[in-house]
Design an enzyme around this catalytic site. Structure first.
Site, mmCIF file in Angstrom:
data_model
loop_
_atom_site.group_PDB
_atom_site.id
_atom_site.type_symbol
_atom_site.label_atom_id
_atom_site.label_comp_id
_atom_site.label_asym_id
_atom_site.label_seq_id
_atom_site.Cartn_x
_atom_site.Cartn_y
_atom_site.Cartn_z
ATOM 1 N N VAL A 260 0.844 -1.203 0.000
ATOM 2 C CA VAL A 260 0.000 0.000 0.000
ATOM 3 C C VAL A 260 0.878 1.251 0.000
ATOM 4 C CG1 VAL A 260 -1.668 1.346 1.331
ATOM 5 C CG2 VAL A 260 -1.973 -1.137 1.071
ATOM 6 N N GLY B 178 0.763 -10.941 13.971
ATOM 7 C CA GLY B 178 1.357 -11.644 12.843
ATOM 8 C C GLY B 178 0.649 -12.970 12.640
ATOM 9 N N LEU C 266 1.564 3.307 2.654
ATOM 10 C CA LEU C 266 1.116 4.375 3.568
ATOM 11 C C LEU C 266 0.244 5.446 2.908
ATOM 12 C CD1 LEU C 266 4.238 4.935 5.856
ATOM 13 C CD2 LEU C 266 2.106 3.739 6.399
ATOM 14 N N GLY D 147 -0.263 -12.471 7.573
ATOM 15 C CA GLY D 147 -1.162 -13.618 7.566
ATOM 16 C C GLY D 147 -0.544 -14.851 8.207
ATOM 17 N N ILE E 40 4.817 -8.309 15.105
ATOM 18 C CA ILE E 40 5.726 -7.841 14.090
ATOM 19 C C ILE E 40 4.957 -7.109 12.988
ATOM 20 C CG2 ILE E 40 7.393 -9.666 14.467
ATOM 21 C CD1 ILE E 40 6.328 -11.158 12.035
ATOM 22 N N ASN E 41 5.652 -6.194 12.344
ATOM 23 C CA ASN E 41 5.171 -5.657 11.093
ATOM 24 C C ASN E 41 5.416 -6.732 10.026
ATOM 25 O OD1 ASN E 41 4.373 -3.845 8.996
ATOM 26 N ND2 ASN E 41 5.059 -2.135 10.271
ATOM 27 N N THR E 42 5.157 -6.421 8.790
ATOM 28 C CA THR E 42 5.247 -7.439 7.742
ATOM 29 C C THR E 42 6.699 -7.766 7.386
ATOM 30 O OG1 THR E 42 5.042 -5.689 6.102
ATOM 31 C CG2 THR E 42 3.030 -6.820 6.735
ATOM 32 N N CYS F 75 7.717 0.139 8.367
ATOM 33 C CA CYS F 75 6.951 -0.099 7.143
ATOM 34 C C CYS F 75 7.903 -0.429 6.004
ATOM 35 C CB CYS F 75 6.123 1.110 6.769
ATOM 36 S SG CYS F 75 5.189 0.801 5.258
ATOM 37 N N GLY G 71 -4.809 -8.285 11.879
ATOM 38 C CA GLY G 71 -5.005 -7.526 10.650
ATOM 39 C C GLY G 71 -5.571 -8.378 9.542
HETATM 40 C C1 LIG Z 1 -2.907 -4.019 3.818
HETATM 41 C C2 LIG Z 1 -2.035 -3.798 5.018
HETATM 42 C C3 LIG Z 1 -1.685 -2.503 5.378
HETATM 43 C C4 LIG Z 1 -0.873 -2.272 6.483
HETATM 44 N N1 LIG Z 1 -0.574 -0.992 6.843
HETATM 45 C C5 LIG Z 1 0.158 -0.754 7.960
HETATM 46 C C6 LIG Z 1 0.396 0.565 8.425
HETATM 47 O O1 LIG Z 1 -0.052 1.539 7.836
HETATM 48 N N2 LIG Z 1 1.167 0.727 9.534
HETATM 49 C C7 LIG Z 1 1.667 -0.341 10.231
HETATM 50 O O2 LIG Z 1 2.339 -0.144 11.238
HETATM 51 N N3 LIG Z 1 1.423 -1.600 9.846
HETATM 52 C C8 LIG Z 1 0.678 -1.831 8.728
HETATM 53 N N4 LIG Z 1 0.421 -3.136 8.336
HETATM 54 C C9 LIG Z 1 0.976 -4.239 9.123
HETATM 55 C C10 LIG Z 1 -0.055 -4.807 10.108
HETATM 56 O O3 LIG Z 1 -0.457 -3.824 11.038
HETATM 57 C C11 LIG Z 1 0.523 -6.008 10.868
HETATM 58 O O4 LIG Z 1 1.704 -5.606 11.531
HETATM 59 C C12 LIG Z 1 0.873 -7.160 9.942
HETATM 60 O O5 LIG Z 1 -0.046 -7.231 8.882
HETATM 61 C C13 LIG Z 1 0.914 -8.515 10.669
HETATM 62 O O6 LIG Z 1 -0.326 -8.847 11.244
HETATM 63 P P1 LIG Z 1 -1.449 -9.756 10.493
HETATM 64 O O7 LIG Z 1 -0.759 -10.988 10.008
HETATM 65 O O8 LIG Z 1 -2.500 -10.006 11.528
HETATM 66 O O9 LIG Z 1 -1.962 -8.930 9.356
HETATM 67 C C14 LIG Z 1 -0.392 -3.368 7.228
HETATM 68 C C15 LIG Z 1 -0.746 -4.666 6.862
HETATM 69 C C16 LIG Z 1 -1.551 -4.890 5.773
HETATM 70 C C17 LIG Z 1 -1.913 -6.297 5.397
#
Ligand SMILES: Cc1cc2nc3c(=O)[nH]c(=O)nc-3n(C[C@H](O)[C@H](O)[C@H](O)COP(=O)(O)O)c2cc1C
Ligand SMILES: Cc1cc2nc3c(=O)[nH]c(=O)nc-3n(C[C@H](O)[C@H](O)[C@H](O)COP(=O)(O)OP(=O)(O)OC[C@H]3O[C@@H](n4cnc5c(N)ncnc54)[C@H](O)[C@@H]3O)c2cc1C
Ligand SMILES: Cc1cc2nc3c(=O)[nH]c(=O)nc-3n(C[C@H](O)[C@H](O)[C@H](O)COP(=O)(O)OP(=O)(O)OC[C@H]3O[C@@H](n4cnc5c(N)ncnc54)[C@H](O)[C@@H]3O)c2cc1C
Ligand SMILES: Cc1cc2nc3c(=O)[nH]c(=O)nc-3n(C[C@H](O)[C@H](O)[C@H](O)COP(=O)(O)O)c2cc1C
Ligand code: FES
Ligand code: FES
Lengths: 305, 258, 305, 258
Positions: free
Chosen positions: C74, C245, C76, C219, C193-195, C132, C267
């Site tokens: 995306v 995560g 941001l 995911g 964790i973030n991605t 990010c 998420g």
């Molecule tokens: C479409 C999408 C957009 C995301 N945007 C942000 C964001 O703007 N800021 C952030 O800190 N993390 C962002 N993330 C990361 C999620 O907050 C989270 O850290 C990550 O997806 C792992 O969790 P999940 O497996 O439950 O999705 C985003 C994730 C996804 C899938």
């Protein structure tokens, strides 16, 4: 093999008749899979990770299933390099496939010694495992900083009389930087990725599933990460890259070639499908025929961005 | 090398346990009692790893074999949806089965829960004159294959944890009572680890050779990945040995129970 | 909520009525999901990542499906912090749930400015996104070295009048070390964790699937990695850890508590199941009832090793 | 909030395209032509993300709606195995549909491939006196829903890429010829991007308002994740707009085709 399709690749001096290799640790020393298919079909076999002395490995359970992946914590159980040379090479040499010896150490001296011994053995290449997440001493710690990689690779290089493949860990901030250090220190090629450190918990018993608590994640789940790392590394270095991580079919393999890999290794996928290596070769050939690609080398790094 | 076989019959034996009869000339001919198969559960949408399942019985004439499976998690759940006519992807027979010594006149098989399944074909194939089976279940509703076992042995003793059927208590307690009455030439155990550990203790006490069938989480199922190990004696030392290839059946004095 | 079950947690000064939070970027500013369930049910909402000025984001496609995971790029896209304060806070404040503002910058000054502005806004906590992977300038680079983390956190801390959560990147060699740097610099808690940076390729077209070539993996595929990192970090720091995560249900959430998380964010799982947050709370309650756990805090770090 | 509905009918329209008729009072009543649904494919073993599919037609009396799906990959393959009686997990109706202006007397809908589906209900609901449909297909064997479309419009023109059925060539060429004969009050496009880009060009040339239905890979399907964007005009500037929420139907002069 189809008439005009050329599957040969050269990985820093290691000639393979096709670019599909069994990944280390998932194929033992080849004996078991020889019941399922003709090992002559393979481009190469990376044998179970060896150490100077035999290792007992980690306590069980050593495997856990995760979404589209597995965690393993085998911990380099192996009979030691001498037993390998004596008992396994004669068997493997019966086949027309390259023998790649995966070697680990817990000190630089051990790595040196292993490479020295293996250089005089009847094998085709040495894959330096700087990335096993499942043993406490050394290994992963060797692979996680550029200067340690530079140190160990340049020191073993002096003893290496065979093509030297350096296997990289994905558990790092900047894998391209590590790959460059390996290249500068004399690696003939790099292979990646080893497993990603992970963990599984049983909520009912409140205990880790693995006897070793953490383990290495492999299988389709990690494919996107592996592809990205192969892409980054192949842009950063000029030595050949062997790609792996979650490959389960020929299309996956082609994706790795496009990302920059010269050959691929397949591990986990063989557990579900013991024919995966052979089928992958067939699908690569079919892809090449369909897309009028004569040499697999024409695919390498062919991603259009 | 095709590993796809046709399911001839699929039936539930109780609420969460089902039996599949599979057509395979190869497996039915080659399988020895105690060996296992490694089964892919579902295709693309299925689970990643195969699941190890004991061969419960074989019909060498018809070229079929039976497996009996209890639903435990995702994989066995998927398998429970297979029906007669479906194809199933099976590797096998794998591993080492039970040892059958023709000179043994009296044997006892001791099984608990899902551990009873491989003992059925063992009873069928064993030439001993006196074959006894001691089977333990959680409770009455868990008791299965009673008739099948009764047919293959001279005496069948059933126990349940809560006493709702047969005797109340552990199969190992019953075993001791039986051995006090009359010795045996060999014992075969398959079931939960604590039961097998106790069992091996009893075998040693009465000085009877025994074999145990071990369970472990598996990867390849054929000996290549070293994930499925159990601790075994190795001279004065010990080592980790693949359950899939060097087991699942081990000599009772080989395994180190912790 | 069941009679004697206590779901309240305190995350470095941020009081949550229950430990389930919508993860940033997957929940917009809450409006869309308010059609599916009562937002009052949530412990908190981490809003879409904001920057000082509006951002257009990356070119599409921005999402790719991978085995048990997704990649997103995306980049941001957001209306900027001022538009958020003006247009979104009034809506979110209608609900009895904590508002966590996810903030990114491309310079330390931008981070300072964001925290200063948000400290005077009607929000409950600030989640500093140092991780990010989808924007070229800054962000991830801030999160990948302990000294940069220390610098940015200690500098924004001066402006922070709200609990400061530091969101960590998994794309590092040693996440525990980074978490410690954040703690030392004044973070009230860390979230992770973030991605994980990844990539997907279409073998047919020979092109990357994402417009931005690489993207962030989230995911179920990453759950084992996330669990391991939460475990490592929670052992290394004494501030609370928010885990995320790949969580898709209450059992997953319990695993994160056992590994050391005080709360969880979800998420990706919401894309398939818009009720996932509510259902997760219910399953956590059921687990606690079944296991006679009165307070969710009794589960934190309860792993038996 | 249940999102599980019963499939009333499932049938293949050609080798790789099938129609599902789904019982849902809510969706059938609320859906406007051009809106979409977001479908979960399979349960645990299924794919992770939902799949966006246009609503093809609704039966407001029976409380059912139809979707027509072409098998493209994993998700649509799973959906193709659903049968009458199965439950299906659907979010919807979602997004913005086509604009229906009662004052419009003559409209033309132009569709290509899987883009034809949402146009059917549009024809049904639009009160215009003169409704024309121009539908393009790869070849004869791809032609589907011909009778359904014919019933809902005054004139149906079909083209195929290879001329194996109807006219040979692009729907946009046919459109031009039709517009040269007689103008229209509004045009509606749904199909491949290049076709829609050309179409918007033609609409501009002939000074006719038009709408296009966009496609993009989606996450949430409801506007929350910002993954499904297309480039749109925003005053003198441009922005990325969610296809799922602010589309899939956009005014032709809003979208920036690149
Ligand atoms: C479409 C999408 C957009 C995301 N945007 C942000 C964001 O703007 N800021 C952030 O800190 N993390 C962002 N993330 C990361 C999620 O907050 C989270 O850290 C990550 O997806 C792992 O969790 P999940 O497996 O439950 O999705 C985003 C994730 C996804 C899938
Ligand atoms: C040699 C051997 C013979 C067996 N014979 C039978 C039999 O005849 N009938 C029967 O019902 N069960 C038998 N089991 C147990 C059976 O393999 C497990 O119940 C099954 O793997 C559970 O899979 P699941 O997907 O339902 O559970 P999940 O918990 O979802 O499985 C997750 C992972 O853990 C592994 N796993 C879980 N439980 C066990 C276990 N007890 N042993 C080994 N791996 C496990 C699975 O294989 C899988 O990799 C046998 C196991 C072994 C090792
Ligand atoms: C608003 C909208 C309406 C649609 N209406 C219909 C319809 O009525 N009938 C029909 O047959 N198809 C329709 N499509 C296309 C349909 O969504 C894709 O063909 C489908 O998602 C492919 O999924 P798969 O699992 O079979 O393919 P895969 O290639 O396995 O899918 C992988 C991923 O890519 C996404 N993806 C792949 N192709 C497309 C595409 N063309 N558009 C959007 N995402 C894609 C999938 O959703 C999934 O996330 C529509 C798409 C959109 C955006
Ligand atoms: C059970 C198991 C054992 C492994 N042992 C080794 C090893 O000894 N040496 C090594 O370098 N890599 C080892 N690996 C890592 C694999 O060689 C490979 O790098 C990784 O699994 C990713 O590929 P895959 O997804 O195809 O399995 C092992 C992996 C597995 C699953
Ligand atoms: S499961 Fe691979 S060695 Fe036993
Ligand atoms: S798919 Fe999430 S915003 Fe459109």
């Amino acid at each position: 093999m189809r008439g005009n399709i050329n599957l040969k690749v050269n990985i820093g001096g290691l000639e393979l008749k096709n670019p599909v290799i069994a990944a280390s640790g998932c194929f033992g020393f080849g004996r078991e899979y020889s019941r399922f298919f003709d090992l002559n079909r393979l481009g190469g076999i990376a044998v179970k990770g060896l150490t100077l002395l035999p290792r007992k490995g980690n306590p069980p359970p050593r495997i856990a299933e995760t979404p589209s992946g597995i965690l393993n914590s085998v911990g380099l159980q192996n009979p030691g390099v001498h037993a390998f040379i004596e008992k396994e090479i004669p068997f493997l040499r019966k086949f027309d496939t390259s023998i790649i010896v995966n070697a680990s150490g817990s000190t630089v001296e051990e790595y040196e010694k292993m490479v020295e011994i293996l250089s005089d053995a009847d094998v085709d290449a040495i894959e330096l495992n700087l990335s096993c997440p499942n043993v406490k001493e050394g290994c992963l710690s060797f692979g996680s900083s550029p200067h340690r990689v530079r140190e160990v690779v340049s020191r073993v290089k002096k003893y290496a009389k065979k093509p030297l493949i350096v296997k990289l860990s994905p558990n790092v901030t900047d894998i391209a930087e590590i790959a460059k250090a390996a290249e500068e220190a004399g690696a003939d090629s790099v292979s990646l990725i080893n497993t990603i450190l992970g963990m599984a918990i049983n909520a009912k018993t409140r205990r880790p599933i693995l006897g070793n608590v953490t383990g290495g994640l492999s299988g389709p789940a990690i494919k996107p990460v592996a592809l990205r790392m192969v892409y980054e590394v192949s842009k950063a270095v000029s030595i050949p890259v062997i790609g792996m991580g979650g490959i389960t079919n020929g299309t996956d393999a082609v994706e790795f070639f496009l990302a920059g890999a010269t050959a691929v290794m397949i591990g986990t996928a063989g557990f579900a499908n013991p024919m995966v290596w052979v089928e992958t070769i067939e699908v690569i050939e079919a892809y090449m025929a369909e897309n009028s690609v004569n040499s697999v080398t024409d695919l390498i790094g062919g991603l259009i961005v | 090398m095709s590993t796809n076989y046709k399911i001839i019959k699929a039936e539930f034996l109780n609420a969460d346990t089902f039996k599949l009869t599979v057509q395979s000339e190869k497996i039915s001919q080659k399988a020895r009692p105690g060996q296992m198969v490694h089964i892919k559960c579902g295709d693309e949408g299925g689970v990643l790893l195969r699941r190890p399942i004991s061969i419960c019985s074989v019909d060498r004439e018809k070229g079929t074999f039976d497996i009996v499976i209890q639903i435990r998690g995702k994989g066995t759940k998927i398998l429970s949806k297979y029906r007669a006519g479906d194809m199933i992807d099976i590797l096998g027979p794998l591993g080492q089965g039970f040892s059958i010594y023709p000179k043994h006149k009296k044997i006892i098989v001791i099984g608990g829960g899902i551990g009873i399944f491989p003992l059925l074909q063992l009873l069928k194939d064993h030439p001993a004159e006196n074959k006894k089976a001691i089977l333990g279940f959680r409770n009455k509703s868990c008791v299965i294959l009673e008739e099948e076992f009764r047919k293959e042995c001279n005496e069948l003793l059933i126990s349940t944890d809560d006493g709702s059927y047969g005797e109340k208590g552990f199969v190992t307690d019953i075993l001791k009572k039986e051995l006090d009455k009359e010795p045996a030439d060999m014992l075969f155990f398959c079931g939960p680890l604590p039961m097998m550990k106790l069992g091996v203790g009893i075998a040693n006490e009465y000085n009877i050779p025994c074999e145990v069938s071990m369970e472990q989480r598996m990867g390849c199922g054929i000996g290549a990945c070293l994930t499925c190990v159990c601790k075994t004696k190795n001279g004065d030392d010990w080592e980790y040995t693949q359950v899939c290839k060097r087991g699942p059946v081990f000599s009772g004095d080989k395994v180190i129970f912790e």
